[in-house]
Scaffold this motif. Structure first.
Motif, PDB file in Angstrom:
ATOM      1  N   GLY A 106       0.633  -1.188   0.007  1.00 26.55           N
ATOM      2  CA  GLY A 106      -0.002  -0.062   0.001  1.00 26.55           C
ATOM      3  C   GLY A 106       0.865   1.215   0.147  1.00 26.55           C
ATOM      4  N   ALA A 110       0.653   3.769  -3.086  1.00 26.76           N
ATOM      5  CA  ALA A 110       0.217   5.279  -3.034  1.00 26.76           C
ATOM      6  C   ALA A 110       1.352   6.268  -3.269  1.00 26.76           C
ATOM      7  CB  ALA A 110      -0.341   5.372  -1.497  1.00 26.76           C
ATOM      8  N   GLY A 113       1.348   6.566  -7.071  1.00 29.16           N
ATOM      9  CA  GLY A 113       0.255   6.867  -7.621  1.00 29.16           C
ATOM     10  C   GLY A 113       0.509   8.625  -7.264  1.00 29.16           C
ATOM     11  N   THR A 114       0.806   9.042  -6.215  1.00 30.68           N
ATOM     12  CA  THR A 114       1.159  10.531  -5.971  1.00 30.68           C
ATOM     13  C   THR A 114       2.132  10.986  -7.136  1.00 30.68           C
ATOM     14  OG1 THR A 114       1.049  10.000  -3.615  1.00 30.68           O
ATOM     15  CG2 THR A 114       1.541  12.060  -4.395  1.00 30.68           C
ATOM     16  N   ASP A 126      -2.408   6.503 -12.414  1.00 31.37           N
ATOM     17  CA  ASP A 126      -2.070   5.792 -11.340  1.00 31.37           C
ATOM     18  C   ASP A 126      -0.809   5.002 -11.579  1.00 31.37           C
ATOM     19  OD1 ASP A 126      -2.673   3.559 -13.174  1.00 31.37           O
ATOM     20  OD2 ASP A 126      -4.356   2.597 -12.051  1.00 31.37           O
ATOM     21  N   VAL A 295      -5.879   1.758  -5.205  1.00 31.71           N
ATOM     22  CA  VAL A 295      -4.840   2.399  -3.865  1.00 31.71           C
ATOM     23  C   VAL A 295      -4.177   3.528  -4.356  1.00 31.71           C
ATOM     24  CG1 VAL A 295      -3.238   1.873  -2.227  1.00 31.71           C
ATOM     25  CG2 VAL A 295      -4.891   0.115  -2.848  1.00 31.71           C
ATOM     26  N   GLY A 296      -3.661   3.326  -5.481  1.00 37.73           N
ATOM     27  CA  GLY A 296      -2.577   4.425  -5.978  1.00 37.73           C
ATOM     28  C   GLY A 296      -3.457   5.798  -6.606  1.00 37.73           C
ATOM     29  N   VAL A 299      -6.022   7.199  -2.671  1.00 37.56           N
ATOM     30  CA  VAL A 299      -5.365   7.537  -1.530  1.00 37.56           C
ATOM     31  C   VAL A 299      -4.781   9.030  -1.990  1.00 37.56           C
ATOM     32  CG1 VAL A 299      -3.665   7.293   0.198  1.00 37.56           C
ATOM     33  CG2 VAL A 299      -4.995   5.317  -0.552  1.00 37.56           C
ATOM     34  N   PRO A 300      -4.003   9.203  -2.896  1.00 35.35           N
ATOM     35  CA  PRO A 300      -3.284  10.550  -3.073  1.00 35.35           C
ATOM     36  C   PRO A 300      -4.328  11.588  -3.268  1.00 35.35           C
ATOM     37  CG  PRO A 300      -2.224   9.054  -4.728  1.00 35.35           C
ATOM     38  CD  PRO A 300      -3.300   8.083  -4.012  1.00 35.35           C
ATOM     39  N   SER A 318       0.616  10.242   1.749  1.00 34.30           N
ATOM     40  CA  SER A 318       0.017   9.492   1.011  1.00 34.30           C
ATOM     41  C   SER A 318       0.398   8.119   1.185  1.00 34.30           C
ATOM     42  CB  SER A 318      -0.125   9.849  -0.508  1.00 34.30           C
ATOM     43  OG  SER A 318      -0.764  11.019  -0.745  1.00 34.30           O
ATOM     44  N   GLY A 322      -1.601   5.240   2.294  1.00 35.79           N
ATOM     45  CA  GLY A 322      -1.831   4.143   1.533  1.00 35.79           C
ATOM     46  C   GLY A 322      -1.616   2.615   2.257  1.00 35.79           C
ATOM     47  N   THR A 346     -10.575  -3.246  -2.624  1.00 35.61           N
ATOM     48  CA  THR A 346     -10.172  -1.788  -2.724  1.00 35.61           C
ATOM     49  C   THR A 346     -11.108  -0.963  -3.675  1.00 35.61           C
ATOM     50  OG1 THR A 346      -8.500  -3.002  -4.222  1.00 35.61           O
ATOM     51  CG2 THR A 346      -7.726  -2.226  -2.144  1.00 35.61           C
TER      52      THR A 346
END
Lengths: 366, 367
Positions: A106, A110, A113-114, A126, A295-296, A299-300, A318, A322, A346
């Motif tokens: 996670g 995350a 992804g951010t 993502d 998740v990615g 969450v961001p 993040s 995550g 998720t």
């Protein structure tokens, strides 16, 4: 020093939350184990290096026995609380590896992804946007479907597949040393579509492996081991440190590449580095846990609403959020009446939540 | 400070800049003027290193730009970009802080620095510091971006249409701020499409057209140069702005060619109005006697038409009236709008063909 202080406070708070989530998750399962027993069992397992000695191991070479110098580290377990052996085993050998792996995966997804959302200035970006997940899926499904044809383990195959796919997308989108973000995005979509076809073809011919392949594709943490954690964690932490070091550069890149260049950012070099680090950290997560979506992505977004767009605080918060999110999602996945792959949880939780944010107009752009 | 030597840039097969030469010293404010598509933005981006030249060199303080790192360049040149859209929610203060990027190490996360405070204060954006950029008006955003460039603390400042989205008071404030920085020893280059603003604030203008500097020098001289008419493909008139004294350019609409001479008797505002009407109608006017330096005399000078002048603040001399009558007799029509100096001429022309006023014939075609 304000941003440093804010980042420290938020990160510390989220770390505490993560620890609470981990303890909470560890108490759940077929055997009822209270939170105190969980903490005791964890502390009992804690080992600290307390002594270092230099010794010699005898190594037989032919008829001789050669002394090979060796470092011997003495480990001490500072705690020995009274916890039933059975509980200690359940906590340390069964539940914790899975929870730890969930946290690391996670965290990695995350963080990646951010970075990808900032990099592409696109809220739908993502971690797998440059084909990382599709590449990993091809590697994994090929190994499951044709175990004899693939010379290495499933996770290695998935990791390699991820990097090959991301590398291909990057190479296709690069011309004269420049990699326009829009081209990268489109090349990523094209490669993902193509690899999707490959995956479908492999699944058709998977026979006995079909079920296993489908579970892998949905994302799972069921077969987590401490070995997985030991391999994934250092990769994730080192690459996270690299990404964090470039957090300020990423902020400036959000102004647009022309502005970033006029502010002294070596744009193409920085983009290359961010893309590589985000892809590898994603590959490390996907290789051990399969394709876990959302998740990615969400969450961001959530954290951006809370802490703002500055990546110096957004990236660490993040990542920690995550980690906590995936541990919670995986807990839901395993404690239900029938275990389901965590990727289903998720997506099932994440998509409505994301729609709620959209409906309230809180997420419309970065 | 900035030294551009036979610079050529080709974009998509088009020669945007073609063997262009330009020098800007510290303490000098150069205005880059020219029609849309002349290559102003490309030149700005070549000077700040964003656009690599195909041929030629750009030197900053004597060092060729291609030998400098992006970071080193951005310590010498700060840029205020043309496109002020920032599509995400950084606070204004964070944007200004990003101006410090070239001066900080990657891991230096400190975020309160004197240059940032000074830049916020100078641009009067300190009150905006906690607002998010996407909530600011175009003018406010432009000032925040200027603050970012000032926080960069570079010896050279580039501005790409810094006043395009500003209303008149902010235009003056922004260019005034640039002027102050120049007085403090910076070199500044601004692409400005408003010729009057450029002439008012810049020490020197350079007219860019089709990839080359066509003419460069003092604002009044550049604006008066025939190259301006060629570059903008329009007939222009340079006058002095009566409020600021700065040269002012007006483009004239294409006017019919009447091939008729008209004399406007007298001077002052009535005569100037009549001259404008006659000019717009396509005639070739002459005017006089008009007080020296007065509005009619200056207009005549700007249009390049014949004018009979007389010393101001004293009765019109016999000689001036005689000259005006001579011009009037050569004309096919005489307009008598009734300004100072009009009556004596009309008296002399009693036997000539005098139309009492012009308003009825050409009113409405002026302006």
């Amino acid at each position: 020093m304000r941003i440093v202080a804010r980042t420290a406070v938020w990160s510390a708070g989220l770390l505490v939350a993560l620890a609470a989530v981990v303890v909470f998750s560890t108490t759940l399962g077929p055997a009822a184990i209270g939170p105190v027993a969980v903490v005791k069992a964890v502390l009992n397992g804690l080992a600290l290096p307390t002594s270092v000695a230099f010794g010699a191991n005898p190594a037989p070479v032919g008829a001789l026995s050669l002394p090979i110098p060796a470092v011997e580290i003495g480990w001490t377990r500072p705690f020995s609380f009274a916890v039933p052996d059975r509980h200690e085993t359940i906590v340390r050998a069964i539940r914790l590896p899975r929870i730890a792996l969930g946290a690391v995966v996670g965290f990695a997804l995350a963080a990646a992804g951010t970075v990808m959302q900032g990099f592409f200035k696109n809220p739908m970006a993502d971690p797998s946007i440059v084909g990382v997940s599709s590449g990993a899926a091809v590697g994994a499904v090929a190994t499951i479907a044709f175990p004899l044809a693939v010379p290495f383990g499933l996770q290695t195959a998935a990791f390699a597949g991820a990097l090959v796919a991301a590398g291909a997308v990057y190479a296709i989108a690069t011309e004269n040393g420049r990699t326009p973000v829009a081209t990268l995005l489109l090349a990523g979509v094209a490669i993902q579509t193509f690899l999707g076809a490959v995956i479908s073809y492999l699944l058709l011919h998977a026979d006995q492996g079909l079920n296993e392949a489908v579970v892998w594709l949905m994302g799972h943490l069921t077969r987590a081991s401490w070995d997985d954690v030991a391999v994934t964690t250092p990769i994730a932490l080192v690459l996270f440190a690299v990404l964090l070091a470039y957090a300020r550069d990423l902020n400036v890149l959000l102004l647009g590449e022309t502005d970033a260049a006029s502010l002294g950012i070596a744009v193409e070099r920085t983009k290359r580095l961010l893309l590589a680090a985000a892809s590898v950290i994603t590959a490390a997560a996907v290789a051990v846990a399969g394709v876990i979506g959302f998740v990615g992505l969400i969450v961001p977004h959530m954290m951006r609403l809370v802490v703002g767009p500055d990546h110096r605080i957004l990236l660490p918060t993040s990542a920690l959020a995550g980690a906590a999110f995936l541990v919670l999602a995986d807990t839901a996945a395993r404690v239900g009446p029938a275990e389901v792959p965590v990727g289903i949880v998720t997506a099932a939780v994440g998509a409505p939540f994301f729609l709620l944010l959209l409906a309230r107009r809180e997420v419309h752009e970065l | 400070m900035i030294d551009v030597d036979s610079l050529s840039v080709t974009l998509g097969g088009v020669d945007v800049l073609d063997s262009l030469d330009l020098r800007v010293e510290r303490g000098e404010f150069l205005g880059l003027v020219g029609p849309n598509g002349a290559g102003k933005t490309t030149l700005v981006e070549a000077i700040n290193g964003v656009q690599a030249p195909d041929r030629g060199t750009v030197r900053l303080d004597g060092d060729p730009i291609e030998g400098l790192s992006s970071r080193a360049v951005s310590r010498r040149v700060a840029t205020v970009p043309q496109d002020t859209h920032v599509g995400f929610s950084f606070r204004a203060e964070q944007i200004v802080e990003m101006g410090r990027t070239p001066h900080r190490s990657r891991l230096d996360w400190s975020d309160q620095e004197d240059p940032v405070e000074r830049a916020l204060e100078r641009t009067q954006t300190a009150t905006l510091r906690d607002r998010t950029v996407d909530g600011l008006s175009g003018g406010e955003r432009q000032r925040v971006l200027l603050a970012r460039a000032l926080a960069q603390e570079t010896p050279a400042l580039l501005l790409d249409e810094p006043t395009a989205s500003l209303d008149i008071n902010h235009q003056l404030r922004v260019l005034g701020l640039v002027g102050e920085s120049v007085a403090d020893g910076k070199a500044a280059v601004a692409a400005i499409h408003d010729l009057d603003l450029a002439a008012r604030f810049c020490d020197r203008l350079a007219l860019l057209s089709e990839g080359r500097i066509r003419v460069s020098g003092k604002p009044a001289a550049v604006l008066d140069d025939p190259a301006v008419e060629t570059a903008f493909d329009a007939e222009t008139v340079v006058t002095r702005d009566s409020a600021t004294g700065a040269p002012s350019v007006s483009a004239l609409e294409g006017r019919p060619d009447l091939d008729r001479r008209v004399h406007v008797a007298g001077g002052g505002e009535p005569a100037a109005a009549a001259v404008r009407s006659a000019w717009a109608a396509g005639a070739t006017p002459s005017v006089g006697p008009a007080p020296e330096g007065g509005v009619a005399a200056r207009l005549a000078e700007a249009l390049g038409i014949e004018v009979v002048t007389a010393p101001p603040f004293e009765p019109v001399s016999e000689r001036a009236v005689a000259e005006a009558v001579e011009a009037a007799e050569a004309a096919e029509a005489v307009l008598a709008p009734g300004g100072p100096g009009c009556a004596p001429v009309v008296e002399r022309l009693e036997n000539a063909r005098v139309e009492r006023t012009v308003e009825s014939t050409v009113e409405g075609r002026a302006d």
